[in-house]
Design an enzyme around this catalytic site. Structure first.
Site, PDB file in Angstrom:
ATOM      1  N   SER A 171       5.392  12.384  -4.103  1.00  0.00           N
ATOM      2  CA  SER A 171       3.974  12.546  -4.404  1.00  0.00           C
ATOM      3  C   SER A 171       3.312  13.339  -3.279  1.00  0.00           C
ATOM      4  O   SER A 171       3.506  13.035  -2.101  1.00  0.00           O
ATOM      5  CB  SER A 171       3.344  11.158  -4.557  1.00  0.00           C
ATOM      6  OG  SER A 171       1.952  11.283  -4.604  1.00  0.00           O
ATOM      7  N   VAL A 172       2.547  14.369  -3.670  1.00  0.00           N
ATOM      8  CA  VAL A 172       1.929  15.252  -2.669  1.00  0.00           C
ATOM      9  C   VAL A 172       0.403  15.247  -2.762  1.00  0.00           C
ATOM     10  O   VAL A 172      -0.262  16.173  -2.320  1.00  0.00           O
ATOM     11  CB  VAL A 172       2.490  16.704  -2.783  1.00  0.00           C
ATOM     12  CG1 VAL A 172       3.947  16.754  -2.381  1.00  0.00           C
ATOM     13  CG2 VAL A 172       2.298  17.262  -4.198  1.00  0.00           C
ATOM     14  N   PRO A 187      -9.156  -1.136   8.275  1.00  0.00           N
ATOM     15  CA  PRO A 187      -8.324   0.029   8.606  1.00  0.00           C
ATOM     16  C   PRO A 187      -6.863  -0.401   8.640  1.00  0.00           C
ATOM     17  O   PRO A 187      -6.533  -1.470   9.146  1.00  0.00           O
ATOM     18  CB  PRO A 187      -8.791   0.438  10.006  1.00  0.00           C
ATOM     19  CG  PRO A 187      -9.719  -0.607  10.481  1.00  0.00           C
ATOM     20  CD  PRO A 187     -10.062  -1.530   9.354  1.00  0.00           C
ATOM     21  N   ARG A 188      -6.005   0.429   8.042  1.00  0.00           N
ATOM     22  CA  ARG A 188      -4.575   0.092   8.071  1.00  0.00           C
ATOM     23  C   ARG A 188      -3.957   0.585   9.372  1.00  0.00           C
ATOM     24  O   ARG A 188      -4.325   1.663   9.852  1.00  0.00           O
ATOM     25  CB  ARG A 188      -3.854   0.748   6.885  1.00  0.00           C
ATOM     26  CG  ARG A 188      -4.304   0.194   5.557  1.00  0.00           C
ATOM     27  CD  ARG A 188      -3.581   0.876   4.401  1.00  0.00           C
ATOM     28  NE  ARG A 188      -4.110   0.415   3.137  1.00  0.00           N
ATOM     29  CZ  ARG A 188      -4.332   1.198   2.070  1.00  0.00           C
ATOM     30  NH1 ARG A 188      -4.046   2.474   2.120  1.00  0.00           N
ATOM     31  NH2 ARG A 188      -4.821   0.680   0.978  1.00  0.00           N
ATOM     32  N   THR A 201       2.926 -12.413   2.734  1.00  0.00           N
ATOM     33  CA  THR A 201       2.125 -13.026   1.686  1.00  0.00           C
ATOM     34  C   THR A 201       2.931 -14.221   1.147  1.00  0.00           C
ATOM     35  O   THR A 201       4.042 -14.487   1.628  1.00  0.00           O
ATOM     36  CB  THR A 201       1.731 -11.982   0.605  1.00  0.00           C
ATOM     37  OG1 THR A 201       0.727 -12.554  -0.227  1.00  0.00           O
ATOM     38  CG2 THR A 201       2.928 -11.524  -0.220  1.00  0.00           C
ATOM     39  N   ASP A 222       0.812  -1.221   0.000  1.00  0.00           N
ATOM     40  CA  ASP A 222       0.000   0.000   0.000  1.00  0.00           C
ATOM     41  C   ASP A 222       0.845   1.270   0.000  1.00  0.00           C
ATOM     42  O   ASP A 222       0.446   2.289   0.550  1.00  0.00           O
ATOM     43  CB  ASP A 222      -0.955   0.029   1.225  1.00  0.00           C
ATOM     44  CG  ASP A 222      -1.746  -1.249   1.336  1.00  0.00           C
ATOM     45  OD1 ASP A 222      -2.213  -1.725   0.300  1.00  0.00           O
ATOM     46  OD2 ASP A 222      -1.880  -1.774   2.455  1.00  0.00           O
ATOM     47  N   LYS A 276       2.097   2.378  -5.031  1.00  0.00           N
ATOM     48  CA  LYS A 276       2.733   1.913  -6.276  1.00  0.00           C
ATOM     49  C   LYS A 276       1.832   2.181  -7.481  1.00  0.00           C
ATOM     50  O   LYS A 276       2.313   2.481  -8.564  1.00  0.00           O
ATOM     51  CB  LYS A 276       3.026   0.400  -6.193  1.00  0.00           C
ATOM     52  CG  LYS A 276       4.034   0.039  -5.119  1.00  0.00           C
ATOM     53  CD  LYS A 276       4.268  -1.450  -5.057  1.00  0.00           C
ATOM     54  CE  LYS A 276       3.073  -2.246  -4.575  1.00  0.00           C
ATOM     55  NZ  LYS A 276       2.676  -2.019  -3.185  1.00  0.00           N
ATOM     56  N   GLY A 284      -4.371  -4.306  -4.296  1.00  0.00           N
ATOM     57  CA  GLY A 284      -5.313  -3.265  -4.693  1.00  0.00           C
ATOM     58  C   GLY A 284      -4.538  -2.011  -5.028  1.00  0.00           C
ATOM     59  O   GLY A 284      -3.995  -1.365  -4.138  1.00  0.00           O
ATOM     60  N   HIS A 285      -4.406  -1.698  -6.306  1.00  0.00           N
ATOM     61  CA  HIS A 285      -3.646  -0.517  -6.723  1.00  0.00           C
ATOM     62  C   HIS A 285      -4.610   0.586  -7.133  1.00  0.00           C
ATOM     63  O   HIS A 285      -5.412   0.408  -8.041  1.00  0.00           O
ATOM     64  CB  HIS A 285      -2.699  -0.872  -7.876  1.00  0.00           C
ATOM     65  CG  HIS A 285      -1.615  -1.827  -7.462  1.00  0.00           C
ATOM     66  ND1 HIS A 285      -0.840  -2.532  -8.345  1.00  0.00           N
ATOM     67  CD2 HIS A 285      -1.171  -2.180  -6.236  1.00  0.00           C
ATOM     68  CE1 HIS A 285       0.019  -3.281  -7.664  1.00  0.00           C
ATOM     69  NE2 HIS A 285      -0.171  -3.078  -6.393  1.00  0.00           N
ATOM     70  N   GLN A 336       2.013  -5.841  -3.245  1.00  0.00           N
ATOM     71  CA  GLN A 336       2.396  -5.890  -1.825  1.00  0.00           C
ATOM     72  C   GLN A 336       3.744  -5.164  -1.633  1.00  0.00           C
ATOM     73  O   GLN A 336       4.015  -4.242  -2.365  1.00  0.00           O
ATOM     74  CB  GLN A 336       2.454  -7.340  -1.305  1.00  0.00           C
ATOM     75  CG  GLN A 336       1.079  -8.010  -1.206  1.00  0.00           C
ATOM     76  CD  GLN A 336       0.649  -8.684  -2.491  1.00  0.00           C
ATOM     77  OE1 GLN A 336       1.422  -9.303  -3.178  1.00  0.00           O
ATOM     78  NE2 GLN A 336      -0.627  -8.574  -2.821  1.00  0.00           N
ATOM     79  N   ASN A 368      -5.332 -10.245  -4.135  1.00  0.00           N
ATOM     80  CA  ASN A 368      -5.129  -9.702  -2.783  1.00  0.00           C
ATOM     81  C   ASN A 368      -4.624  -8.260  -2.881  1.00  0.00           C
ATOM     82  O   ASN A 368      -4.740  -7.493  -1.939  1.00  0.00           O
ATOM     83  CB  ASN A 368      -4.137 -10.563  -1.971  1.00  0.00           C
ATOM     84  CG  ASN A 368      -2.852 -10.889  -2.719  1.00  0.00           C
ATOM     85  OD1 ASN A 368      -2.743 -10.633  -3.921  1.00  0.00           O
ATOM     86  ND2 ASN A 368      -1.893 -11.465  -2.033  1.00  0.00           N
ATOM     87  N   LYS A 371       2.650  10.322  -0.537  1.00  0.00           N
ATOM     88  CA  LYS A 371       1.784  10.807   0.556  1.00  0.00           C
ATOM     89  C   LYS A 371       2.499  11.737   1.544  1.00  0.00           C
ATOM     90  O   LYS A 371       2.180  11.735   2.745  1.00  0.00           O
ATOM     91  CB  LYS A 371       1.167   9.616   1.287  1.00  0.00           C
ATOM     92  CG  LYS A 371       0.122   8.884   0.427  1.00  0.00           C
ATOM     93  CD  LYS A 371      -0.676   7.923   1.258  1.00  0.00           C
ATOM     94  CE  LYS A 371      -2.058   7.719   0.703  1.00  0.00           C
ATOM     95  NZ  LYS A 371      -2.916   6.900   1.528  1.00  0.00           N
ATOM     96  N   THR A 384      -6.008 -11.691   3.279  1.00  0.00           N
ATOM     97  CA  THR A 384      -7.128 -11.050   2.579  1.00  0.00           C
ATOM     98  C   THR A 384      -8.246 -12.054   2.273  1.00  0.00           C
ATOM     99  O   THR A 384      -9.287 -11.675   1.752  1.00  0.00           O
ATOM    100  CB  THR A 384      -6.645 -10.442   1.248  1.00  0.00           C
ATOM    101  OG1 THR A 384      -6.051 -11.489   0.477  1.00  0.00           O
ATOM    102  CG2 THR A 384      -5.621  -9.342   1.478  1.00  0.00           C
TER     103      THR A 384
END
Ligand code: IMP
Length: 441
Positions: A412-413, A303-304, A238, A13, A16, A40-41, A223, A38, A330, A128
């Site tokens: 990345s912002v 929730p992560r 995984t 997460d 990517k 999710g991009h 992953q 499993n 982020k 997952t």
């Protein structure tokens, strides 16, 4: 441009999806090499959000997309993804999607076994529940069924009949459950067999031919390094090779053909599922980051777990993968914080260690050692170049670069394509060089 692997430097997460989407503008081919649905991009295009589970996001740009032999494919889920993307106007045909004949398929009994085994365990992995682990177990036990078998109905029937003997005896004798009926599975999977007959091919030869012609091939990892079956926090991992080396294993491309490896790391750390996480914040302190970063699993909605940037873990990832550069995502999520911590080492048995330990018990027992940096307390979501970032944000990036001993090439912002800073010759880069290729730790 040379063949490039994009790999997660943390516990998945990392963002990517966005980095791959950006680089795929110039790419000719995008290749998934491991994992299954499993993953999710997430990619934001305008105001529309796309979540990819199996298909590389490059399909939006109508690039050639490949699911390599190292991927495990749930055919139902892949068909659903294709239909969903088509309903959003994305073209998916036999000309832009190629599925390896050697990729193994996820069967209904894989999902059931995963559920039963997770329910029985005293310490769960928190998977997952997509049947990914059991599908890889069958592959290694040499009783798996491949996409090439699926499209040949006769072989599918023979292999499934044989496999169900064991599956059903385990289910009925050990778990006290009903077994699977051959005809029922066959009826469903024969539909998939027809659907995929035009998509399945020898993808190793397609990818190698593209590289030989000088095409720009991107390998899309799913992953992250810390979830790798060999190098992650085993057993809380995984079941595939998430690291850059997995790109060769999972596609049939030799290591000499790979030109570059880019690691993707969030400006902080998250983890979904169970397992050790040294820099995890207390439950109440996680909330601010989780809310601002929308830290909920793209596949399961869980929730992560959130924590500070762990430079020890990412430096370990840099070593295992051989990163040429890092993409930090982020960064804007930290905009409001007055103070930001970076983990620079761990306290273990009264000693400071700087390398990521391999045993889960060790990882559980250690305490992170932090360095505190001042926050920038400014909205950076509209900033377009490195120079314009607040000084404290640049200091934070520079510190990460030094600790991880890797230059930062992308920052990345925000979720949109436009919210990306290409760091050509950043201060962080030259600082890393000045240190003679060593971190200052
Ligand atoms: P599995 O891959 O479903 O077997 O799950 C094993 C572990 O990997 C669990 O902790 C999952 O939460 C984690 N995991 C699997 N896929 C992803 C992903 O795409 N992002 C983050 N964590 C993942």
């Amino acid at each position: 441009m040379s063949a490039t692997v994009i790999v997660g430097a943390q516990w998945g997460d990392e963002g990517k999806g966005k980095v791959i989407d950006l680089l795929s503008e110039k790419a000719d081919m995008i290749v998934r090499y491991q994992g299954g649905n499993n993953a999710g991009h997430t990619v934001m295009i305008g105001n529309e959000q796309f979540i990819f589970h199996l298909i590389p996001s490059g399909i939006i740009r109508n690039k050639e997309c490949i699911l390599g032999s190292g991927v495990v494919i749930d055919p139902r889920s892949l068909i659903e993804e294709i239909h969903l993307l088509r309903s959003k106007g994305v073209s998916i045909t036999q000309r832009n999607l190629f599925v390896s004949r050697d990729a193994h398929i996820v069967m209904p009994y894989h999902k059931l076994f995963e559920q039963l085994s997770e329910e029985r365990k005293s310490s769960r992995i928190g998977t997952t529940r997509k049947g990914i682990g059991p599908a890889y177990v069958d592959k290694m036990a040499r009783v798996g069924i491949k996409m090439g078998d699926l499209i040949n109905g006769k072989i599918l029937k023979e292999k499934l009949k044989e496999r169900l003997k064991d599956v059903n005896s385990l289910l009925t004798r050990i778990y006290g459950k009903r077994g699977f009926k051959l005809d029922e599975i066959l009826k469903e999977y024969m539909r998939y067999s027809r659907f995929f007959s035009d998509y399945v091919s020898d993808t190793s030869s397609i990818i190698n031919a593209a590289i030989a012609k000088g095409k720009f091939v991107l390998f899309e990892g799913a992953q992250g390094t810390m979830l790798d079956v060999d190098f992650g926090t085993y057993p809380y991992v995984t079941s595939s090779h998430t690291i850059a080396g997995g790109a060769c294993i999972g596609t049939g491309v030799g290591p000499t053909k790979i030109g570059k490896v880019i690691g993707v790391a969030k400006a902080y750390t998250t983890r979904v599922g169970d397992g050790p996480f040294p820099t995890e914040l207390s439950v109440t302190k996680q909330e601010a980051i989780r809310m601002k970063g929308k830290e909920y699993g793209a596949t399961t909605g869980r929730p992560r777990r959130c924590g500070w940037f762990d430079a020890v873990a990412v430096r370990y990832a840099a070593r295992i993968n051989g990163f040429d550069s890092l993409a930090i995502t982020k960064l804007d999520v930290l905009d409001d914080l007055p103070m930001i911590k970076i983990c620079t080492g761990y306290l273990y048995k009264n000693r400071i260690i700087r390398d990521f330990p391999t045993g889960t018990d060790e990882v559980r027992a250690l305490k992170p050692v932090y360095e505190e940096l001042k926050g920038w307390r400014q909205d950076i979501t509209d900033i377009k170049n490195y120079r314009s970032l607040p000084i404290n944000a640049k200091k934070y990036l520079k510190r990460i670069s030094l600790l991880v001993n890797t230059r930062i090439s992308i920052v990345s912002v925000g979720p949109r394509r436009s919210q990306t800073i290409n760091v050509a010759n950043s201060v962080a880069t030259s600082a890393t060089r000045r240190s003679g290729g060593r971190s200052d730790e």
